[in-house]
Scaffold this motif. Structure first.
Motif, short mmCIF file in Angstrom:
data_model
loop_
_atom_site.label_atom_id
_atom_site.label_comp_id
_atom_site.label_asym_id
_atom_site.label_seq_id
_atom_site.Cartn_x
_atom_site.Cartn_y
_atom_site.Cartn_z
N GLY A 33 0.81 -1.21 0.00
CA GLY A 33 0.00 0.00 0.00
C GLY A 33 0.85 1.26 0.00
N GLN A 59 2.34 1.81 -3.31
CA GLN A 59 1.37 2.34 -4.25
C GLN A 59 1.17 3.84 -4.04
N ILE A 61 -3.27 -4.78 -2.25
CA ILE A 61 -3.30 -3.84 -1.13
C ILE A 61 -4.39 -4.26 -0.15
#
Ligand SMILES: Nc1ncnc2c1ncn2[C@@H]1O[C@H](COP(=O)(O)OP(=O)(O)OP(=O)(O)O)[C@@H](O)[C@H]1O
Ligand SMILES: [Mg+2]
Lengths: 620, 237
Positions: B141, B144, B168
């Protein structure tokens, strides 16, 4: 104690120039993934340009200013080289890039010769730093202390540039993922050019700053490049701190070597490298290299075919014509063709490992010269009969290749290339420095063939038989199941592994075989000349073979043979020109950029276009 | 549809001899959020790369803001205001979070939201705490978020997000959805490629479904609801 400290200081002072040059090479490699063989040439240019400037500019400011200006000038020369030579070939396979930078070496050598002449030049001494001071009773040159003082600033400056500036951030990001940096809006071309400027400038600075200690001469480029490679490989390609540690290590070691083991100074460096790489294959601070494109050359290979009928006929006709040469040709022609056949065999053995194995060896001369020396030593010290001594050449070379291969095979790509180069330098320096046994620079003489071969014609026919036989045998191996397994390891090690091929073993055997065949050529060579000198082991000899394979066309064995024949025939004529290196260098660069398939590949393409040769058919 | 900011016109893209995009056309209006849907291997990533010119289309045109950008080098495309967030994220693991953002930094752009480092840290508080850490030890996450933030540093007018919800944690996916909606509020045009239909429906105005490099559906999610056979044929739900 005093002596020890004085020696340590000398070593540290020597490390300064070495570190400058090595950090430049490392930086360029990190971002562009190009191993710039011409880096030593930039170092040499730095020395000459620095020298000229120092003669014009007076005093302290003149001296240090000259060093800086020399760095900038060399940086700009680097930019020219990058834009003209490297930009067109960033996407080409590694081998092409390496060969192109080698062309640059040749061009720069002759341009330097034209500009500054052939005499070695003494460097001026630094104003205000001419004397020595005594440390614990031992004299230490002031300039050495100055260099030791400067190095940390250089290191700090580079560190600052790389860690604290936007350029440094981009350089580090590009070292990891060039494409992504581009997708974020950074123009890679200019980033590369910038890095090339910086790296070349560092080499130029290194050349200029060592002037008071070493002066300038035309051999500087080759002399430093091996040491620089060793440093960069030990430190880890692309790592500046690694380059620093390794420079200090090597320089200090060298100084102590000179003092305590004077006949082993050159060897020592390579021994250290071998040890480091055995423990850490990617150097002290390097990281694992993602396998690049090795032997694969451009577009996918055509399927291998056996010689067509036409091919066989042509080959047969050539053999016949050569075999009958004594009937119509002069002894001179026989000697010339003897040389050509020997060189073709040598080149073919390199082509085998390079194209079929995908292993770009940069030290292939170690097997050629190594084999020749084994024969020569056997004759000189054991009065071995020629027939037996001749057989010892391929055997000895094969043995060397097994040993060297054990170290090298575990690496790939540029690491493999550098390590083979370093090992060939190791063997060269062994031979060169171990004068009592090998004759050193004076070589070994009176190595003549047996009575039944002593006649020129007899030896010519012998060479023809063994040499062409060797080439045909190589060809046979390429087309054998072993050859197929080897190409499988080249194309995808992982897939080859999955089909049950022991990749390392296959590559090792192939490497040893290629070494053996080069040794066979070396054996032919030594008895044809009656003598052997260390220059048959030099980097330049390895490069000759690479260039030949390259000019002929990397992909086919016939390319190596045609290239070898072409090169040996024109060499005689070419080397009579005053600036033959310039010509050859420009030809090489031109071929890399314009006709990367080489003579045979280009001829075939042209033939296909004209309808003379059917698609896919032809010589192999 | 508002005035189109991106037009993809009969695109053909290849990897070597493999023909991947087969005459694909679609367009995206300014301020719109479009979801590119399709199964594994449908060609979503290839479409994004072809728009960015990271893969050079062999035929067809890509127009951005009315200008033909086909054949441009990728850095020029990025400088014109296209931001690309790759599926594999490709963060620079040797660089700190701040340095990663620095790589993406570009000048302010007319007609596109302007982002500062601080604004991005506000948007992604997780990154803020670790700004001096290297990219190595980050969760999926966080990676990202960092890639998105890095791309936003270029102040793009159009954002290409390749599978932002992949790999995620669910909480973060929800946060991601809110973030994308916020981009829309700021006036950013967004194309996301997705396998997660639920997520796509939550953020996008329109769906474009591709299969085998061809467009199979182009319309609203309400329309898609009315054609369950399309969903069953081209999406793996
Ligand atoms: N570098 C490449 N070389 C060759 N073929 C590729 C390459 N990248 C992708 N492909 C092929 O192209 C096709 C489309 O791939 P693409 O990555 O665009 O699909 P995708 O829709 O993004 O899939 P996913 O949902 O798995 O990310 C696939 O069949 C894939 O195998
Ligand atoms: Mg994808």
């Amino acid at each position: 104690m005093g002596l020890l400290i004085a020696q340590l200081l000398t070593g540290l002072a020597n490390a300064a120039a070495l570190f400058l040059v090595a950090s430049g090479l490392s930086l360029i490699f990190g971002v562009t993934r190009i191993v710039n063989f011409a880096h030593g040439s930039f170092y040499m240019l730095g020395a000459y340009i620095g020298l000229t400037l120092m003669n014009i500019l007076p005093g302290h400011v003149g001296f240090w200013g000259s060093i800086l200006l020399a760095g900038i000038a060399v940086g700009l020369i680097g930019v020219v080289v990058e834009i003209l030579v490297l930009r067109p070939i960033y996407r080409a396979p590694e081998l092409f890039q390496l060969v192109a930078t080698f062309g640059v070496i040749l061009v720069i050598q002759d341009l330097t010769l034209m500009t500054w002449g052939a005499e070695d030049q003494l460097g001026p001494r630094a104003p205000g730093l001419r004397g020595v001071i005594r440390i614990l009773g031992e004299p230490v040159p002031l300039y050495d202390l100055a260099l030791i003082g400067i190095t940390p600033f250089v290191l700090f400056g580079l560190w600052w540039l790389i860690t604290k500036t936007r350029l440094g951030v981009l350089v580090r990001a590009a070292t990891q993922d060039r494409e992504m940096v581009g997708a974020l809006g950074v123009n890679q071309s200019w980033l590369f050019t910038g890095v090339f400027f910086l790296g070349s400038a560092l080499a130029g600075l290194g050349g200029a700053i060592q002037l008071p200690k070493g002066g300038a001469d035309l051999l500087m480029d080759f002399n430093i490049i091996a040491a620089v490679f060793v440093v960069v490989v030990i430190g880890g390609m692309g790592s500046l701190p690694g380059a620093f540690i390794a420079s200090v290590l090597i320089s200090v070691l060298n100084v102590f070597g000179v003092a305590y083991l004077p006949s082993s100074t050159l060897v020592l460096m390579f021994v250290v490298m071998a040890i480091v790489l055995t423990v850490r294959p990617f150097g002290l601070l390097g990281r694992e290299e993602v396998a690049g494109e090795h032997g694969q050359v451009g577009e996918p290979e055509r399927p291998i075919r056996p010689f067509g009928l036409t091919g066989r006929l042509i080959f047969g006709a050539i053999v016949l014509a050569l075999a009958l040469l004594p009937l119509y040709g002069s002894p001179f022609a026989q000697v010339l063709i003897t040389d050509i056949v020997i060189f073709c065999l040598f080149a073919a053995s390199l082509q085998f490992i390079l194209a079929s194995g995908g292993l770009v060896s940069f030290g292939h001369a170690m097997f050629f010269g190594g084999g020749a020396y084994v024969s020569a030593l056997a004759v000189t010290y054991a009065d071995t009969p020629m027939e037996l001594a001749f057989l010892l050449a391929p055997l000895g070379a094969g043995l060397i290749a097994i040993l060297v291969g054990w170290f090298c095979i575990r690496l790939s790509g540029v690491y493999f290339a550098m390590l083979t180069l370093a090992f060939s330098q190791l063997i060269w320096s062994l031979v060169f420095q171990w004068g009592e046994v090998t004759g050193g620079d004076d070589g070994l003489v009176n190595i003549w063939p047996a009575a039944w071969l002593s006649d020129t014609t007899a030896y010519y026919l012998f060479t023809l038989l063994v040499g062409l036989g060797g080439i045909v045998f190589l060809r046979h191996v390429i087309h054998s199941p072993f050859g197929y397994a080897l190409r499988a390891t080249r194309d995808s090690a992982r897939q080859a592994e999955a089909t049950g091929i022991d990749v390392r073993r296959v590559q090792w055997v192939a490497f040893a075989f290629a070494g053996m065949m080069a040794g066979l050529a070396g054996g032919l060579f030594v008895f044809s000349k009656g003598s052997i000198f260390p220059n048959e082991l030099e980097i330049a000899k390895s490069f000759d073979a690479l260039i030949v394979v390259f000019l002929g066309g990397v992909k086919t064995l016939s390319g190596a043979v045609v290239g070898g024949a072409f090169f040996e025939s024109v060499k005689d004529w070419l080397t009579r020109l005053e600036y033959w290196r310039l010509v050859l260098g420009l030809v090489i660069i031109g071929v890399v950029i314009v006709a990367p398939e080489g003579i045979v590949g280009t001829a075939r393409r042209v033939g296909e276009r004209l309808g003379l040769v059917k698609e896919g058919e032809g010589t192999r | 549809m508002a005035e189109p900011i991106l037009e993809v016109d009969a695109l053909h893209s290849f990897y070597g001899k493999a023909h991947i995009l087969n005459g694909l056309s679609f367009s995206v209006g300014r301020g719109e959020v479009v979801a590119l849907l399709g199964r594994n291997g449908a060609g979503k990533t290839t479409t994004m790369k072809s728009v960015m010119q990271l893969v050079r289309p062999r035929e067809g045109k890509v127009r951005f803001g009315g200008e033909d950008i086909t054949g441009w080098p990728a850095h020029r495309v990025a400088r014109r205001g296209l931001g690309y967030v790759p599926e594999e994220r490709r963060i620079f693991t040797d660089l700190t979070i701040l340095e990663n953002l620095e790589v993406g930094r570009q000048a302010r752009r007319e007609g596109a939201p302007f982002w500062t480092v601080e604004a991005l840290f506000e948007l992604f508080p997780n990154l803020s705490e670790r700004r001096h850490n290297r990219g190595k030890a980050m969760s999926g996450g966080e990676q990202q978020m960092l890639t998105i933030a890095r791309t936003l540093m270029g102040n793009p007018g159009l954002l290409l997000l390749d599978e932002p919800s992949e790999g995620i944690a669910p909480v973060i996916v929800e946060q991601m959805a809110r973030t994308i909606l916020r981009f829309k509020d700021e006036g950013l045009t967004v194309i996301i490629s997705e396998q997660n239909l639920h997520f796509a429906r939550a953020v996008a105005d329109r769906a474009v479904i591709i299969e085998g490099g061809e467009k199979k559906f182009d319309g609203s999610f309400a329309e898609l609801e009315n054609h369950p056979e399309i969903r069953d044929a081209y999406l793996s739900v």
